[in-house]
Enzyme design. Structure first.
Site, mmCIF file in Angstrom:
data_model
loop_
_atom_site.group_PDB
_atom_site.id
_atom_site.type_symbol
_atom_site.label_atom_id
_atom_site.label_comp_id
_atom_site.label_asym_id
_atom_site.label_seq_id
_atom_site.Cartn_x
_atom_site.Cartn_y
_atom_site.Cartn_z
ATOM 1 N N HIS A 171 -7.305 0.959 -6.296
ATOM 2 C CA HIS A 171 -7.536 0.088 -5.145
ATOM 3 C C HIS A 171 -8.266 -1.164 -5.658
ATOM 4 O O HIS A 171 -9.450 -1.378 -5.367
ATOM 5 C CB HIS A 171 -8.365 0.830 -4.097
ATOM 6 C CG HIS A 171 -8.352 0.195 -2.733
ATOM 7 N ND1 HIS A 171 -7.609 -0.936 -2.435
ATOM 8 C CD2 HIS A 171 -9.000 0.530 -1.580
ATOM 9 C CE1 HIS A 171 -7.806 -1.256 -1.156
ATOM 10 N NE2 HIS A 171 -8.634 -0.390 -0.622
ATOM 11 N N ARG A 217 0.878 -1.179 0.000
ATOM 12 C CA ARG A 217 0.000 0.000 0.000
ATOM 13 C C ARG A 217 0.910 1.222 0.000
ATOM 14 O O ARG A 217 1.649 1.456 0.970
ATOM 15 C CB ARG A 217 -0.905 -0.001 1.227
ATOM 16 C CG ARG A 217 -1.566 1.340 1.462
ATOM 17 C CD ARG A 217 -2.672 1.294 2.479
ATOM 18 N NE ARG A 217 -3.849 0.639 1.930
ATOM 19 C CZ ARG A 217 -5.059 0.673 2.487
ATOM 20 N NH1 ARG A 217 -5.251 1.338 3.613
ATOM 21 N NH2 ARG A 217 -6.079 0.062 1.926
ATOM 22 N N ASP A 230 -17.072 7.468 -1.633
ATOM 23 C CA ASP A 230 -15.817 7.345 -0.888
ATOM 24 C C ASP A 230 -15.527 8.712 -0.258
ATOM 25 O O ASP A 230 -16.169 9.713 -0.595
ATOM 26 C CB ASP A 230 -14.693 6.904 -1.840
ATOM 27 C CG ASP A 230 -13.397 6.554 -1.127
ATOM 28 O OD1 ASP A 230 -13.412 6.381 0.110
ATOM 29 O OD2 ASP A 230 -12.350 6.457 -1.804
ATOM 30 N N GLN A 232 -10.189 -3.790 -3.378
ATOM 31 C CA GLN A 232 -11.476 -3.300 -2.888
ATOM 32 C C GLN A 232 -12.534 -3.382 -3.986
ATOM 33 O O GLN A 232 -13.654 -3.832 -3.740
ATOM 34 C CB GLN A 232 -11.334 -1.856 -2.391
ATOM 35 C CG GLN A 232 -12.617 -1.290 -1.823
ATOM 36 C CD GLN A 232 -13.010 -1.928 -0.500
ATOM 37 O OE1 GLN A 232 -12.219 -1.939 0.430
ATOM 38 N NE2 GLN A 232 -14.218 -2.467 -0.414
ATOM 39 N N ARG A 278 -13.492 -8.710 1.757
ATOM 40 C CA ARG A 278 -12.069 -8.453 1.455
ATOM 41 C C ARG A 278 -11.266 -9.714 1.743
ATOM 42 O O ARG A 278 -10.364 -10.095 0.994
ATOM 43 C CB ARG A 278 -11.532 -7.291 2.318
ATOM 44 C CG ARG A 278 -12.115 -5.921 1.998
ATOM 45 C CD ARG A 278 -11.646 -5.399 0.651
ATOM 46 N NE ARG A 278 -10.205 -5.263 0.557
ATOM 47 C CZ ARG A 278 -9.479 -4.244 1.025
ATOM 48 N NH1 ARG A 278 -10.073 -3.226 1.603
ATOM 49 N NH2 ARG A 278 -8.160 -4.212 0.884
ATOM 50 N N CYS A 292 -16.334 1.631 0.704
ATOM 51 C CA CYS A 292 -15.135 0.828 0.982
ATOM 52 C C CYS A 292 -14.707 0.944 2.445
ATOM 53 O O CYS A 292 -14.036 0.059 2.963
ATOM 54 C CB CYS A 292 -13.998 1.248 0.058
ATOM 55 S SG CYS A 292 -13.469 2.960 0.258
HETATM 56 N N1 NVA Z 1 -9.832 6.822 -1.320
HETATM 57 C C1 NVA Z 1 -9.483 6.345 0.013
HETATM 58 C C2 NVA Z 1 -9.729 4.882 0.119
HETATM 59 C C3 NVA Z 1 -9.422 4.291 1.465
HETATM 60 C C4 NVA Z 1 -9.647 2.811 1.532
HETATM 61 C C5 NVA Z 1 -8.036 6.671 0.287
HETATM 62 O O1 NVA Z 1 -7.191 6.483 -0.595
HETATM 63 O O2 NVA Z 1 -7.736 7.142 1.395
HETATM 64 N N1 CP Z 2 -11.158 -0.092 2.518
HETATM 65 C C1 CP Z 2 -9.884 -0.215 2.952
HETATM 66 O O1 CP Z 2 -8.945 -0.474 2.169
HETATM 67 O O2 CP Z 2 -9.726 -0.047 4.297
HETATM 68 P P1 CP Z 2 -8.368 0.140 5.094
HETATM 69 O O3 CP Z 2 -7.816 1.488 4.700
HETATM 70 O O4 CP Z 2 -8.777 0.067 6.531
HETATM 71 O O5 CP Z 2 -7.416 -0.957 4.696
#
Ligand code: NVA
Ligand code: CP
Length: 306
Positions: free
Chosen positions: A129, A102, A224, A132, A292, A264
């Site tokens: 992502h 990540r 989101d 997800q 997930r 998500c």
């Molecule tokens: N768009 C959000 C998704 C988190 C799972 C982010 O990147 O923070």
């Molecule tokens: N939706 C998701 O990826 O959650 P986290 O940021 O908690 O991993």
């Protein structure tokens, strides 16, 4: 399946996505069958950003498949002090059987994939992502059955979630409408690629500034956060720019009566979504979170099984 990595849903065919879903479905129904599926294998999990779901679902998933997962915060490993991705990829490949990452820059994940000899899974970047979005379509299938010809509406920021949902829609035969305020449209390159995939699949991609146009007759409505991880400094400006972009009962009234709501997570109730929607009967957010685990176990299985 002839893939080393899982970086974008765009890289996978509709048949391959279906195959992952078939495995996920079987793993969810018969978890004990897979207890030794990745026995003795190890997954390195590199995190430059926070996580609850991704971290826990990959770690638990690896355990349930008979393997082991290592949590590597970029603050604690040498990447955080500038060790090149090239060397990190080469070295980790000597120790572990797979890498989930990540990151902020999408290029970090693609470089890890390029230089590692083991599978690399995208656990979220600023661009996408995919784990997800795969999970979201799997969850939609569980609730709605066959997804062909159905419509998903994404309301809000044209961000990583919007991009991955656009890539996933054509693979499951869905039409997708993405509605954003002016200045927050999805990346034109991603839209063009998703449009190409949709043309081949006979599905539609609509990008609009109209919430009503996007949500009209939708089977799935999703949103989101307005400020993603790494955009904290823009949060106040985004609050102003996204005024009127909340998914509430009025917005849901444009969708089909039986439409489901997804997010998500993490969510900000009272910002991108009202409690009256996210805490209602049509919300499937906790199934979505649980899935997930099943979908990522399937992804690890198809990439890492010996
Ligand atoms: N768009 C959000 C998704 C988190 C799972 C982010 O990147 O923070
Ligand atoms: N939706 C998701 O990826 O959650 P986290 O940021 O908690 O991993």
């Amino acid at each position: 399946m002839n893939h080393k990595d899982f970086i974008e849903i765009h890289d996978y065919s509709a048949a391959e996505v279906r195959e992952i879903f078939d495995v996920a479905r079987d793993m969810k129904a018969n978890p004990a069958t897979y207890h030794d599926a990745l026995k003795g294998q190890t997954l390195a999990m590199i995190f430059e950003k926070s996580s609850t779901r991704t971290r826990v679902s990959f770690e638990v998933g690896m355990f349930q498949l008979g393997g082991h997962a290592l949590f590597l915060s970029s603050r604690d490993i040498q990447i955080g002090r500038g060790e090149p991705i090239y060397d990190t990829a080469k070295v980790l490949s000597r120790f572990v059987s797979g890498i989930m990452a990540r990151t902020f820059a999408h290029k970090t994940v693609t470089e890890l994939a390029e230089y590692s000899s083991v599978p690399v899974i995208n656990g979220l970047t600023d661009l996408s992502h995919p784990c997800q979005a795969m999970t979201d379509y799997f969850t939609a299938w569980e609730h709605l059955g066959d997804l062909k010809g159905r419509k998903i509406a994404y309301i809000g920021d044209g961000n990583n979630m919007a991009h991955s949902l656009m890539f996933g829609a054509s693979k499951v035969g869905m039409n997708i409408a993405v509605a954003t305020p002016g200045g927050y449209a999805p990346d034109p390159m991603i839209v063009a690629q998703a449009q190409g995939d949709a043309d081949n699949a006979g599905t539609k991609v609509i990008v609009t500034n109209s919430i009503e146009e996007a949500v009209r007759d939708a089977d799935v409505v999703t949103t989101d956060v307005w400020a993603s991880m790494g955009q904290e400094a823009e949060a106040a400006k985004r609050q102003r720019d996204f005024e009127g972009w909340q998914v509430n009962n009025r917005v849901m009234s444009f969708a089909k009566k039986e439409a489901i709501f997804m997010h998500c997570l993490p969510a900000h109730r009272g910002e991108e979504v009202a409690s009256e929607v996210i805490d209602s009967e049509r919300s499937v957010i906790y199934d979505e979170a649980e899935n997930r685990l099943h979908v990522q176990k399937a992804i690890m299985f198809v990439l890492m099984k010996k």
